[in-house]
Each structure stands twice: as structure tokens, then as C-alpha cells.
Design an enzyme around this catalytic site. Sequence first.
Site, PDB file in Angstrom:
ATOM      1  N   LYS A  83       0.857  -1.188   0.000  1.00 20.42           N
ATOM      2  CA  LYS A  83       0.000   0.000   0.000  1.00 20.42           C
ATOM      3  C   LYS A  83       0.894   1.239   0.000  1.00 20.42           C
ATOM      4  CE  LYS A  83      -4.356   0.695   2.432  1.00 20.42           C
ATOM      5  NZ  LYS A  83      -4.955   0.613   3.753  1.00 20.42           N
TER       6      LYS A  83
HETATM    7  C1  E4P Z   1      -8.281   0.866   4.236  1.00 20.64           C
HETATM    8  O1  E4P Z   1      -7.548   0.535   3.366  1.00 20.64           O
HETATM    9  C2  E4P Z   1      -8.262   2.219   4.853  1.00 20.64           C
HETATM   10  O2  E4P Z   1      -7.028   2.492   5.405  1.00 20.64           O
HETATM   11  C3  E4P Z   1      -9.369   2.322   5.859  1.00 20.64           C
HETATM   12  O3  E4P Z   1     -10.564   1.821   5.261  1.00 20.64           O
HETATM   13  C4  E4P Z   1      -9.559   3.719   6.407  1.00 20.64           C
HETATM   14  O4  E4P Z   1     -10.721   3.740   7.196  1.00 20.64           O
HETATM   15  P1  E4P Z   1     -11.052   4.929   8.234  1.00 20.64           P
HETATM   16  O5  E4P Z   1     -11.324   6.168   7.462  1.00 20.64           O
HETATM   17  O6  E4P Z   1     -12.236   4.436   8.991  1.00 20.64           O
HETATM   18  O7  E4P Z   1      -9.813   5.071   9.095  1.00 20.64           O
END
Ligand code: E4P
Length: 220
Positions: A83
Site C-alpha cells: 500500500k
Molecule cells: C483501508 O484501506 C483504509 O485504510 C481504511 O478503510 C480507512 O478507514 P477509516 O477512514 O475508517 O480510518
Amino acid sequence: MKFFIDTADIAEIRDLAATGLVDGVTTNPSLIAKSGRKFLDVVAEICAVVPGPVSAEVAATDFDTMLREGRRLAAIATNVAVKVPLTVDGLKTCKALSDDGVAVNVTLCFSAAQALLAAKAGAAYVSPFVGRLDDIGQNGMDLIADIVGIYDQYPALRTEVLVASVRHPGHVVEAARLGAHVATIPPAVLRQLYNHPLTDKGLAAFLDDWARTGQSILGA
Ligand code: E4P
């Protein structure tokens, strides 16, 4: 639509993987911090539990270090998706890793223009954060519709739209309605998807009626 679960909690992952509904996992630095565990150990453990892609996020912000971190993460298991944030250096890293055959998830996407860049950089996934857009008074699902519509214009594109920052079942249903490829879902929201009061009420009535028959399916 594929279901990823958005957590670094290995107990939750094992429990939900047993439902047979989990196609992958996403983590981020906040979720790793919440787990209180060593990042590389957690990623290795998750990869052994879930055969699908497991997103693990780089922590650097410059290209050279992100690339080194990305290669280190990709070496943990064949199902790691590295990522990277949607920045200039993040997309350079995305291109370099993708050219090497590594799956890359470009995260922190908040506009269709950014999603277009992620696709051009060869991302396997782009992660638009719908909940965080809703939080600032925009409609996160409008962005999903926009990105899916744009990607659909170019059938050769391989980048999948991964709906992230999901806050409730409505986000998941709308993501499917719009044709998004993946939704990454917090464990609590995934469990909410099962629920409907009429299911509970209907089942209670069926069980009462069945008990009155005095029969047993497995008994004599
Ligand atoms: C996933 O890849 C993201 O990092 C995550 O869904 C972020 O979610 P949040 O906005 O609830 O922290």
C-alpha cells in the site's frame, strides 16, 4: 464484489475468514498501532490465514525508501499487496513495484483525478475513502460512481476500485450497486450485514412452529 476486511486484529480475521466470505484484508499504520504488535509479524500471520491479497502500507514518504520498504513487505508472502499513499513519490513507487509484478494498493484517494493517476501508475487497487469524504460533508459514494464510470471507459485498465473507509452497511450495498470491485469492511460492519429484524422474528416463529410438530430431522 469482493469483501476485504479492514483490520489488523488476527483474532477477528480468523473468526471472519471461517465464514468463507473474506477475499482479502487491508491494514494501515493506524490499525497496526491499534494491534500493538510488530508490523512484519502481523502481516506474515494474516497472509497465512487469508489466501487473498493482504494490504501492508509503507511508512516512508520518499521514493527510494518507499521502494525499499515495499520490496521488503512484498517479500513477506506472495499475497502481500503493497500500500502506498497517493503522492508523487507514492505513485512513482507504485509504478516501479507494479513493473516488477508486485500488486500495489494506492491509498488515501479522494478525487477522480487521483484515481486516474493511480490507474496510469499500474495500481492493482485504488482506495477511495468514502467515510472520510462523508465526514467533511461530501458524498463519498459519488466519488465511487465517478471512478467506476471513468475506469469503465477503458476496458484494458486492470485497476480495481477498492471502496475504503466504510462506516455502515449502506456503503457496502451502494458500492455493489455501483459496480465497485472490492469493499474493505470493518469487522463490526461486516457482522451488521447479516442482520435484519424480520429474519430474527421469522426464525423465532419457524422454531416455535417446528417445536410444536415434535419432530427431529436427525432423530429417528
Ligand atoms: C483501508 O484501506 C483504509 O485504510 C481504511 O478503510 C480507512 O478507514 P477509516 O477512514 O475508517 O480510518
